[in-house]
Design a protein around this motif. Structure first.
Motif, PDB file in Angstrom:
ATOM      1  N   LEU A  14      43.831  65.989  47.284  1.00  0.00           N
ATOM      2  CA  LEU A  14      43.727  67.227  46.529  1.00  0.00           C
ATOM      3  C   LEU A  14      44.750  67.213  45.403  1.00  0.00           C
ATOM      4  O   LEU A  14      45.825  66.633  45.543  1.00  0.00           O
ATOM      5  CB  LEU A  14      43.994  68.432  47.442  1.00  0.00           C
ATOM      6  N   TYR A  47      46.550  72.010  42.549  1.00  0.00           N
ATOM      7  CA  TYR A  47      45.919  73.323  42.676  1.00  0.00           C
ATOM      8  C   TYR A  47      45.059  73.428  43.933  1.00  0.00           C
ATOM      9  O   TYR A  47      44.372  74.423  44.134  1.00  0.00           O
ATOM     10  CB  TYR A  47      45.057  73.616  41.447  1.00  0.00           C
ATOM     11  N   GLU A 107      42.519  71.502  44.551  1.00  0.00           N
ATOM     12  CA  GLU A 107      41.143  71.128  44.212  1.00  0.00           C
ATOM     13  C   GLU A 107      40.873  69.685  44.593  1.00  0.00           C
ATOM     14  O   GLU A 107      41.754  68.833  44.509  1.00  0.00           O
ATOM     15  CB  GLU A 107      40.907  71.321  42.713  1.00  0.00           C
ATOM     16  N   ARG A 108      39.640  69.413  44.980  1.00  0.00           N
ATOM     17  CA  ARG A 108      39.241  68.063  45.381  1.00  0.00           C
ATOM     18  C   ARG A 108      39.265  67.137  44.168  1.00  0.00           C
ATOM     19  O   ARG A 108      38.897  67.528  43.067  1.00  0.00           O
ATOM     20  CB  ARG A 108      37.866  68.117  46.009  1.00  0.00           C
ATOM     21  N   THR A 109      39.704  65.894  44.386  1.00  0.00           N
ATOM     22  CA  THR A 109      39.829  64.933  43.290  1.00  0.00           C
ATOM     23  C   THR A 109      38.746  63.867  43.295  1.00  0.00           C
ATOM     24  O   THR A 109      38.572  63.165  42.309  1.00  0.00           O
ATOM     25  CB  THR A 109      41.186  64.210  43.352  1.00  0.00           C
TER      26      THR A 109
END
Length: 76
Positions: free
Chosen positions: A24, A27, A29-31
């Motif tokens: 992640l 933030y 969020e998935r990368t």
């Protein structure tokens, strides 16, 4: 996709050796970057101990809160 079963937690603090995880960003969020957990490491800092994961393909350890478990190891 992360685990969708309500009885399983996909937060990185539950990751074990052999699990497939996704990194992640800052933030949360998935990368799209995936890897297998090779080993775990617990810091011995008195004030705020942390748990880190060594992930195949990554040159540095990753804090467990910065990953999402995608698939659990079979444990065999």
């Amino acid at each position: 996709m992360p685990n969708t079963r309500s009885d399983e937690n996909d937060h990185g603090s539950w990751a074990q050796v052999g699990d497939l995880v996704e990194l992640l960003n800052g933030y949360g969020e998935r990368t799209g970057i995936h890897g297998l957990v090779q080993s775990t490491e617990q810091s011995s800092h008195v004030v705020s101990p942390s748990r880190y994961l060594w992930i195949f393909g990554q040159s540095d350890r990753i804090r467990d809160s910065r990953v999402l478990i995608v698939s659990r190891s079979l444990g065999v």
